[in-house]
Design a protein around this motif. Structure first.
Motif, PDB file in Angstrom:
ATOM      1  N   LEU A  52      35.048  53.946  40.968  1.00  0.00           N
ATOM      2  CA  LEU A  52      33.906  53.029  40.922  1.00  0.00           C
ATOM      3  C   LEU A  52      34.323  51.558  40.951  1.00  0.00           C
ATOM      4  O   LEU A  52      33.830  50.779  41.775  1.00  0.00           O
ATOM      5  CB  LEU A  52      33.020  53.307  39.697  1.00  0.00           C
ATOM      6  N   PHE A  53      35.178  51.134  40.028  1.00  0.00           N
ATOM      7  CA  PHE A  53      35.645  49.749  39.984  1.00  0.00           C
ATOM      8  C   PHE A  53      37.145  49.738  39.766  1.00  0.00           C
ATOM      9  O   PHE A  53      37.675  50.527  38.978  1.00  0.00           O
ATOM     10  CB  PHE A  53      34.965  48.976  38.848  1.00  0.00           C
ATOM     11  N   VAL A  54      37.821  48.820  40.468  1.00  0.00           N
ATOM     12  CA  VAL A  54      39.260  48.621  40.293  1.00  0.00           C
ATOM     13  C   VAL A  54      39.505  47.158  39.990  1.00  0.00           C
ATOM     14  O   VAL A  54      38.654  46.310  40.250  1.00  0.00           O
ATOM     15  CB  VAL A  54      40.034  49.056  41.548  1.00  0.00           C
ATOM     16  N   ARG A  55      40.641  46.891  39.400  1.00  0.00           N
ATOM     17  CA  ARG A  55      40.960  45.510  39.035  1.00  0.00           C
ATOM     18  C   ARG A  55      41.088  44.643  40.286  1.00  0.00           C
ATOM     19  O   ARG A  55      41.620  45.065  41.307  1.00  0.00           O
ATOM     20  CB  ARG A  55      42.271  45.459  38.249  1.00  0.00           C
ATOM     21  N   GLY A  56      40.617  43.430  40.156  1.00  0.00           N
ATOM     22  CA  GLY A  56      40.707  42.477  41.256  1.00  0.00           C
ATOM     23  C   GLY A  56      40.837  41.073  40.711  1.00  0.00           C
ATOM     24  O   GLY A  56      40.874  40.876  39.481  1.00  0.00           O
ATOM     25  N   PRO A  57      40.904  40.093  41.582  1.00  0.00           N
ATOM     26  CA  PRO A  57      41.033  38.708  41.134  1.00  0.00           C
ATOM     27  C   PRO A  57      39.856  38.280  40.249  1.00  0.00           C
ATOM     28  O   PRO A  57      38.697  38.291  40.681  1.00  0.00           O
ATOM     29  CB  PRO A  57      41.054  37.909  42.432  1.00  0.00           C
ATOM     30  N   GLY A  58      40.116  37.982  38.991  1.00  0.00           N
ATOM     31  CA  GLY A  58      39.091  37.481  38.075  1.00  0.00           C
ATOM     32  C   GLY A  58      38.143  38.519  37.552  1.00  0.00           C
ATOM     33  O   GLY A  58      37.132  38.175  36.924  1.00  0.00           O
ATOM     34  N   GLY A  59      38.387  39.830  37.783  1.00  0.00           N
ATOM     35  CA  GLY A  59      37.463  40.824  37.274  1.00  0.00           C
ATOM     36  C   GLY A  59      37.689  42.173  37.897  1.00  0.00           C
ATOM     37  O   GLY A  59      38.819  42.612  38.050  1.00  0.00           O
ATOM     38  N   VAL A  60      36.578  42.856  38.288  1.00  0.00           N
ATOM     39  CA  VAL A  60      36.678  44.176  38.906  1.00  0.00           C
ATOM     40  C   VAL A  60      36.013  44.141  40.272  1.00  0.00           C
ATOM     41  O   VAL A  60      35.123  43.324  40.538  1.00  0.00           O
ATOM     42  CB  VAL A  60      36.034  45.264  38.021  1.00  0.00           C
ATOM     43  N   VAL A  61      36.437  45.058  41.131  1.00  0.00           N
ATOM     44  CA  VAL A  61      35.911  45.156  42.490  1.00  0.00           C
ATOM     45  C   VAL A  61      35.372  46.567  42.693  1.00  0.00           C
ATOM     46  O   VAL A  61      36.052  47.544  42.356  1.00  0.00           O
ATOM     47  CB  VAL A  61      37.028  44.856  43.518  1.00  0.00           C
ATOM     48  N   PRO A  62      34.144  46.714  43.234  1.00  0.00           N
ATOM     49  CA  PRO A  62      33.577  48.052  43.433  1.00  0.00           C
ATOM     50  C   PRO A  62      34.262  48.788  44.578  1.00  0.00           C
ATOM     51  O   PRO A  62      34.662  48.187  45.573  1.00  0.00           O
ATOM     52  CB  PRO A  62      32.103  47.766  43.757  1.00  0.00           C
ATOM     53  N   THR A  63      34.351  50.085  44.423  1.00  0.00           N
ATOM     54  CA  THR A  63      34.879  50.941  45.481  1.00  0.00           C
ATOM     55  C   THR A  63      33.791  51.156  46.529  1.00  0.00           C
ATOM     56  O   THR A  63      32.611  50.860  46.296  1.00  0.00           O
ATOM     57  CB  THR A  63      35.309  52.300  44.913  1.00  0.00           C
ATOM     58  N   PRO A  64      34.158  51.678  47.723  1.00  0.00           N
ATOM     59  CA  PRO A  64      33.137  51.975  48.734  1.00  0.00           C
ATOM     60  C   PRO A  64      32.045  52.903  48.221  1.00  0.00           C
ATOM     61  O   PRO A  64      30.862  52.727  48.549  1.00  0.00           O
ATOM     62  CB  PRO A  64      33.947  52.623  49.858  1.00  0.00           C
ATOM     63  N   PHE A  65      32.405  53.897  47.400  1.00  0.00           N
ATOM     64  CA  PHE A  65      31.400  54.801  46.841  1.00  0.00           C
ATOM     65  C   PHE A  65      30.436  54.035  45.938  1.00  0.00           C
ATOM     66  O   PHE A  65      29.215  54.253  45.979  1.00  0.00           O
ATOM     67  CB  PHE A  65      32.090  55.921  46.054  1.00  0.00           C
ATOM     68  N   ALA A  66      30.973  53.119  45.114  1.00  0.00           N
ATOM     69  CA  ALA A  66      30.128  52.323  44.234  1.00  0.00           C
ATOM     70  C   ALA A  66      29.182  51.442  45.031  1.00  0.00           C
ATOM     71  O   ALA A  66      28.011  51.265  44.655  1.00  0.00           O
ATOM     72  CB  ALA A  66      30.995  51.472  43.307  1.00  0.00           C
ATOM     73  N   LEU A  67      29.663  50.894  46.145  1.00  0.00           N
ATOM     74  CA  LEU A  67      28.807  50.052  46.981  1.00  0.00           C
ATOM     75  C   LEU A  67      27.660  50.861  47.577  1.00  0.00           C
ATOM     76  O   LEU A  67      26.528  50.375  47.670  1.00  0.00           O
ATOM     77  CB  LEU A  67      29.634  49.406  48.091  1.00  0.00           C
ATOM     78  N   ARG A  68      27.930  52.096  47.999  1.00  0.00           N
ATOM     79  CA  ARG A  68      26.869  52.966  48.538  1.00  0.00           C
ATOM     80  C   ARG A  68      25.872  53.353  47.448  1.00  0.00           C
ATOM     81  O   ARG A  68      24.683  53.530  47.710  1.00  0.00           O
ATOM     82  CB  ARG A  68      27.474  54.228  49.153  1.00  0.00           C
ATOM     83  N   LEU A  69      26.354  53.485  46.225  1.00  0.00           N
ATOM     84  CA  LEU A  69      25.509  53.912  45.106  1.00  0.00           C
ATOM     85  C   LEU A  69      24.654  52.778  44.537  1.00  0.00           C
ATOM     86  O   LEU A  69      23.608  53.019  43.941  1.00  0.00           O
ATOM     87  CB  LEU A  69      26.412  54.477  43.998  1.00  0.00           C
TER      88      LEU A  69
END
Length: 314
Positions: A52-69
């Motif tokens: 769903l979310f992975v670490r990214g610059p300054g926070g978390v980034v949604p996965t493709p599945f999370a974006l579809r959801l």
């Protein structure tokens, strides 16, 4: 996956993370600790089988599945919120509705003229229907939603009803102008000896007058008994009978029937007049609005509504 497998709070957390992209911000918004947010997210990941979310610059980034959801979850939550928090937009100037009020025959004389006049000014699309308390089972009619509210001295409305005291009704003596008692002091003896018109109004508490007099051994010269108050003005206008009636009713009858009002030669207990409504319409916007109009027009002092059979204030 079944809906029962997913906690609604986890979907709310998912929606917040999609918008904020920072665990610390979501934790603050949802009054949770950061470890608590992380644990909840881990639970949702296991349920859905995706990071769903992975670490990214300054926070978390949604996965493709999370974006579809994201969009379907957001729409579903918005629909559920709207269903649980309906906004009817009740506007008395625009609404078209018939509302039913239960009342006594006294209420029809005392309350209806002013109430109809006010509604014609502020709610022209609202029509009123009244039912007599003695002609229907008022408690059942209100519980079933066929009567919106009731006004009067109605002791039969007990458990399951909210009430708001409007005023305490005093009793006065009423007789025609030119009556032999008009120019003499109204003593207790003169009151007792005069011919009385007595109203026995079923389904109201106005019978307390007779009970009070009987308990104290006060006898009256009763010449006529009638079952309602609507004929009082006509009868008194053409006879030498006198009547003991609620003060606000007397004030409505004085001018049309050329009557005189005098204070009683004894103190009778005042009658508490209430506005009553069933618990089922307590939150209904139309009922709440109409109750506010009644209170504004007729209440003597500000008091709180309460549910009958309870000491709980509302």
């Amino acid at each position: 996956m079944e809906l029962s497998d997913v906690d609604l709070n986890l979907l709310l957390l998912f929606q917040r993370l999609m918008r904020e992209r920072r665990v610390s911000t979501v934790a603050e918004q949802m009054n949770m600790s950061q470890p608590g947010v992380s644990n909840a997210l881990a639970k949702l990941r296991r349920r859905l089988g995706d990071p769903l979310f992975v670490r990214g610059p300054g926070g978390v980034v949604p996965t493709p599945f999370a974006l579809r959801l994201a969009e379907p979850v957001s729409q579903a939550l918005a629909t559920l919120h709207a269903a649980l928090n309906p906004s009817t937009g009740f506007d008395p100037l625009l609404v078209t509705r018939t509302m039913t009020i239960g009342m006594t025959d006294i209420g029809e004389v005392v309350f209806l003229p002013a109430l109809v006049e006010r509604l014609s000014q502020v709610a022209p699309g609202i029509a009123l229907n009244t039912v007599r308390n003695a002609s229907v089972n008022l408690s059942d009619e209100m519980a079933d939603g066929r009567v919106d509210l009731a006004i009067g001295l109605l002791p039969q409305l007990k458990g399951g009803f909210y009430q708001r005291r409007l005023f305490d009704q005093r009793y006065v003596c009423l007789f025609r102008r030119g009556h032999p008692l008009e120019d003499t002091p109204l003593t207790l003896a003169a009151w007792r000896e005069a011919g009385h018109l007595v109203v026995v109004s079923a389904g109201t508490g106005h019978g307390q007058v007779d009970e009070w007099l009987k308990q104290r051994g006060v006898r009256r010269n009763v010449r006529l008994t009638v079952p309602h108050f609507m004929s009082v003005g006509n009868i008194l206008q053409r006879t030498d009978l006198i009547a003991t009636v609620p003060e606000r009713l007397a004030m409505q009858l004085v001018a049309p029937f050329s009557l005189s009002v005098r204070a009683l030669p004894m103190t009778l207990p005042a009658a508490p007049i209430h506005l009553l409504w069933h618990a089922r319409v307590h939150q209904d916007e139309g009922s709440r609005w109409l109750r506010g109009v009644v209170i504004e027009l007729f209440a003597d002092t500000a008091t709180h509504a309460r549910k009958t059979g309870s000491v709980r204030k509302k």
